[in-house]
Design a protein around this motif. Structure first.
Motif, PDB file in Angstrom:
ATOM      1  N   ARG A   1       8.035   7.392   3.456  1.00 53.81           N
ATOM      2  CA  ARG A   1       6.776   8.085   3.751  1.00 53.81           C
ATOM      3  C   ARG A   1       5.580   7.240   3.327  1.00 53.81           C
ATOM      4  O   ARG A   1       4.557   7.196   4.019  1.00 53.81           O
ATOM      5  CB  ARG A   1       6.749   9.443   3.062  1.00 53.81           C
ATOM      6  CG  ARG A   1       5.427  10.196   3.328  1.00 53.81           C
ATOM      7  CD  ARG A   1       5.431  11.617   2.807  1.00 53.81           C
ATOM      8  NE  ARG A   1       6.279  12.455   3.655  1.00 53.81           N
ATOM      9  CZ  ARG A   1       7.458  12.918   3.293  1.00 53.81           C
ATOM     10  NH1 ARG A   1       7.944  12.629   2.094  1.00 53.81           N
ATOM     11  NH2 ARG A   1       8.155  13.673   4.115  1.00 53.81           N
TER      12      ARG A   1
ATOM     13  N   GLN B   1       2.723   6.261   6.024  1.00 55.28           N
ATOM     14  CA  GLN B   1       1.355   6.679   5.747  1.00 55.28           C
ATOM     15  C   GLN B   1       0.405   5.493   5.585  1.00 55.28           C
ATOM     16  O   GLN B   1      -0.807   5.645   5.743  1.00 55.28           O
ATOM     17  CB  GLN B   1       1.320   7.557   4.489  1.00 55.28           C
ATOM     18  CG  GLN B   1       1.926   8.935   4.691  1.00 55.28           C
ATOM     19  CD  GLN B   1       1.854   9.792   3.444  1.00 55.28           C
ATOM     20  OE1 GLN B   1       1.702   9.287   2.329  1.00 55.28           O
ATOM     21  NE2 GLN B   1       1.984  11.099   3.609  1.00 55.28           N
TER      22      GLN B   1
ATOM     23  N   GLU C   1       3.753  14.255   6.435  1.00 56.11           N
ATOM     24  CA  GLU C   1       3.442  14.922   5.173  1.00 56.11           C
ATOM     25  C   GLU C   1       4.711  15.510   4.564  1.00 56.11           C
ATOM     26  O   GLU C   1       5.647  15.880   5.277  1.00 56.11           O
ATOM     27  CB  GLU C   1       2.411  16.030   5.395  1.00 56.11           C
ATOM     28  CG  GLU C   1       1.074  15.525   5.906  1.00 56.11           C
ATOM     29  CD  GLU C   1       0.426  14.518   4.969  1.00 56.11           C
ATOM     30  OE1 GLU C   1       0.568  14.682   3.738  1.00 56.11           O
ATOM     31  OE2 GLU C   1      -0.224  13.579   5.469  1.00 56.11           O
TER      32      GLU C   1
END
Length: 366
Positions: free
Chosen positions: A221, A225, A318
């Motif tokens: 992640r 991101q 998210e």
């Protein structure tokens, strides 16, 4: 859907895989030295385990190296070949776990023990006696293929629900793929358990009760991101293909080929993003012994090899949302999925080697 991958570096997939095979074969002598410690430890641990078995147990545990069962692997609950932990005494079980440690290192061993501990929780969640019966921390099987030896090829597996590990040994060379590790519930507090399932979770020792695949999720992640809008347009996919246990490469497949639409190549990442990608692959290398991991890292991640690795993501970026990702290079494939039926907390991970699964590369000159 599987299809030919169009790598953006200047060769077709076939040439890329051939080049990768060439590099692997050039480095076999180095790998033989690098992996000698693990190969020797596996021989010693396997023979100690076999010596502890009764004749009846040994008959279940040992199969021919050429038996087709060596190529069978599953992640679902159910009966496997080999001798089951439930039928072993304390001494035999300790020796079985010692053998497992030789193949998966400390990081892999910890994840496996954490995943096994969840089986009591999953059993409590089942609605039928049949479903409850096939989910148990001791329903894991060990099979030895051939004779553990420093001279002749042999192999072994440790398998059960959410776990399929395959090891092939030839002299001082070791192959550790395919390797499937899964977990459910991955994060016990987030699962909001009730009743008998909650009671079962409260019996799990604190050392085994943590979030199993946390680093695998968090590091990927962080990478997605960090991508800018242009990079995300290349890396982030909608997953509409037919999947088996969320694995695009399938389950119980003898061979694996590169997946189409591989995603964002490392050569289009900045230095910080490349470091995140390396950290992510390194997390999967904690599942194999240190000497094997070091050699893989040298071959797969150092120098120009890093630029040939691709990353793709599917789902929300998210936390707390269903998601999946793939890391793919000329020689290997990592699949991660936490989106089965959009169930966050049910995680599947898989490492495949395009030319090295089931010892293909180290047995090539056999």
């Amino acid at each position: 859907m599987l299809e030919e991958v169009q790598y953006e570096f200047p060769e077709t997939r076939r040439a890329c895989v051939q080049s990768c095979c060439h590099v692997d074969r050039r480095t076999l002598a180095t790998e033989a030295v690098a992996q000698a410690k693990t190969a020797g430890a596996m021989v010693q641990a396997a023979n100690a385990f076999l010596a502890s078995l009764t004749p009846e147990q040994r008959a279940k545990a040992v199969m021919s190296f050429d038996d087709p069962e060596r190529f069978v692997w599953q992640e679902s609950p159910g009966v496997r070949s080999g001798v089951v932990l439930r039928d072993l005494n304390d001494v035999q079980r300790k020796l079985a776990m010692a053998l497992l440690r030789t193949g998966v290192g400390d990081g892999g061993y910890q994840r496996i023990q954490m995943s096994r501990a969840r089986e009591a929780v999953l059993s409590a969640q089942q609605k039928t006696p049949e479903g409850q019966a096939v989910r148990h921390p001791d329903l894991f099987y060990i099979t030895i293929f051939g004779t553990p030896s420093a001279t002749t090829p042999w192999g072994w597996t440790f398998e059960g629900h959410h776990l399929s590990t395959h090891f092939t040994v030839r002299g001082n060379q070791v192959a550790t793929a395919p390797m499937f590790l899964g977990s459910q519930p991955n994060d016990l507090p987030a699962a909001r358990l009730e009743g008998t399932a909650l009671a079962a979770s409260q019996k799990i020792p604190p050392a085994l009760a943590g979030r199993i695949m946390g680093p695998e999720e968090d590091k990927a992640r962080a990478l997605v991101q960090s991508l800018d809008t242009k990079q995300r347009a290349i890396a982030v996919f909608d997953r509409t293909e037919k999947r088996d246990a969320d694995m695009l490469s399938g389950i119980n497949t003898r061979r694996v080929t590169p997946l189409g639409s591989p995603g964002l190549p490392a050569r289009q990442m900045n230095a910080g993003q490349k470091a995140l990608l390396v950290a992510l692959v390194d997390e999967y290398l904690t599942r194999v012994p240190a000497d094997v991991a070091a050699e893989r890292r040298r071959v797969l991640l150092e120098g120009a090899a890093l630029d040939q690795i691709f990353f793709q993501w599917a789902g929300d970026i998210e936390p707390g949302q269903a998601h999946a990702y793939i890391v793919q290079g000329p020689a290997f494939l990592i699949e991660y999925a936490q989106n089965r039926n959009n169930a966050v907390g049910h995680v599947h991970t898989l490492w495949r080697d395009f030319t090295g699964d089931f010892g293909g590369e180290i047995l090539a000159t056999r």
